[in-house]
Design a protein around this motif. Structure first.
Motif, PDB file in Angstrom:
ATOM      1  N   PRO A  20      45.397  42.383   8.652  1.00 51.53           N
ATOM      2  CA  PRO A  20      44.279  41.594   8.122  1.00 51.53           C
ATOM      3  C   PRO A  20      43.557  42.278   6.959  1.00 51.53           C
ATOM      4  O   PRO A  20      43.105  41.612   6.026  1.00 51.53           O
ATOM      5  CB  PRO A  20      43.343  41.442   9.328  1.00 51.53           C
ATOM      6  CG  PRO A  20      44.202  41.635  10.520  1.00 51.53           C
ATOM      7  CD  PRO A  20      45.252  42.623  10.094  1.00 51.53           C
ATOM      8  N   ASP A  23      46.276  42.215   3.930  1.00 45.51           N
ATOM      9  CA  ASP A  23      46.423  40.841   3.427  1.00 45.51           C
ATOM     10  C   ASP A  23      45.162  40.377   2.711  1.00 45.51           C
ATOM     11  O   ASP A  23      45.225  39.718   1.671  1.00 45.51           O
ATOM     12  CB  ASP A  23      46.765  39.883   4.562  1.00 45.51           C
ATOM     13  CG  ASP A  23      48.137  40.149   5.168  1.00 45.51           C
ATOM     14  OD1 ASP A  23      48.956  40.853   4.534  1.00 45.51           O
ATOM     15  OD2 ASP A  23      48.392  39.654   6.290  1.00 45.51           O
ATOM     16  N   GLY A  24      43.994  40.729   3.264  1.00 41.59           N
ATOM     17  CA  GLY A  24      42.733  40.355   2.643  1.00 41.59           C
ATOM     18  C   GLY A  24      42.548  41.003   1.283  1.00 41.59           C
ATOM     19  O   GLY A  24      42.040  40.370   0.345  1.00 41.59           O
ATOM     20  N   ARG A 153      35.842  43.123  12.302  1.00 40.58           N
ATOM     21  CA  ARG A 153      36.554  41.843  12.210  1.00 40.58           C
ATOM     22  C   ARG A 153      35.624  40.657  11.981  1.00 40.58           C
ATOM     23  O   ARG A 153      35.931  39.791  11.166  1.00 40.58           O
ATOM     24  CB  ARG A 153      37.430  41.599  13.446  1.00 40.58           C
ATOM     25  CG  ARG A 153      38.562  42.591  13.625  1.00 40.58           C
ATOM     26  CD  ARG A 153      39.674  42.358  12.607  1.00 40.58           C
ATOM     27  NE  ARG A 153      40.692  43.380  12.706  1.00 40.58           N
ATOM     28  CZ  ARG A 153      41.916  43.180  13.126  1.00 40.58           C
ATOM     29  NH1 ARG A 153      42.296  41.987  13.504  1.00 40.58           N
ATOM     30  NH2 ARG A 153      42.760  44.175  13.170  1.00 40.58           N
TER      31      ARG A 153
END
Length: 174
Positions: A20, A23-24, A153
């Motif tokens: 995450p 990818d972010g 998160r």
């Protein structure tokens, strides 16, 4: 070519758990790569960390928790110059032992700019101790998130926006 970010995972994670984050950053136009770290003391994991990171200009290192600690030790080691260091939920001390094991003794040796992102209720980094330790870093920015513990998160988009802003000026000549 812009800066490239190499991120290590937390103690109970793997390179896949950094997806995450990676990818972010990629969606924000920042080249990013996850690293696979061995499960051992942070000091002993530094060689494995460095083996996966190119020794060239424009490299930003970091990670979540344990990965951030390993990256900070690599940055303090003096064998390489890095454009920057990004630590998500830096583990300043063991939960419940804030006065026994402060993990910032090496921070004064880190020459690159540092971005620390931390939950204000993180049991691994009591906020008052974290704020006291930050001045030991020559160039540092601390961003905290109220109500969060050892995970970012719930605010990952904001955290990654801040990382993108931090690394953008740290190009290959950074």
């Amino acid at each position: 070519m812009g800066p490239r970010v190499y991120l290590g995972h937390g103690a109970s994670g793997s390179a896949a758990t950094m997806a995450p984050f990676v990818d972010g950053l990629l969606r924000r136009g920042i080249e990013a790569y996850p690293l696979q770290l061995p499960r051992r003391r942070a000091e002993d994991a530094v060689p494995a960390f460095l083996d996966q990171v190119p020794d060239e200009p424009g490299v930003v290192i970091g990670g979540h928790s344990y990965g951030g600690r390993v990256a900070s030790l690599a940055a303090a080691g003096g064998t390489r110059r890095f454009a920057g260091l990004v630590c998500f939920s830096y583990p300043l001390h063991r939960p419940g032992h804030p006065d026994l094991e402060i993990r910032s003794a090496h921070w004064h040796l880190i020459a690159c700019p540092v971005l620390l992102l931390s939950g204000e209720s993180d049991p691994f980094a009591r906020l008052d101790l974290l704020r006291t330790a930050v001045p030991y870093l020559p160039v540092a920015t601390l961003v905290t998130y109220p109500g969060l513990g050892h995970t970012l998160r719930p605010v990952l988009d904001d955290a990654l926006d801040r990382v993108a802003g931090f690394v953008a000026p740290l190009g290959p000549t950074g």
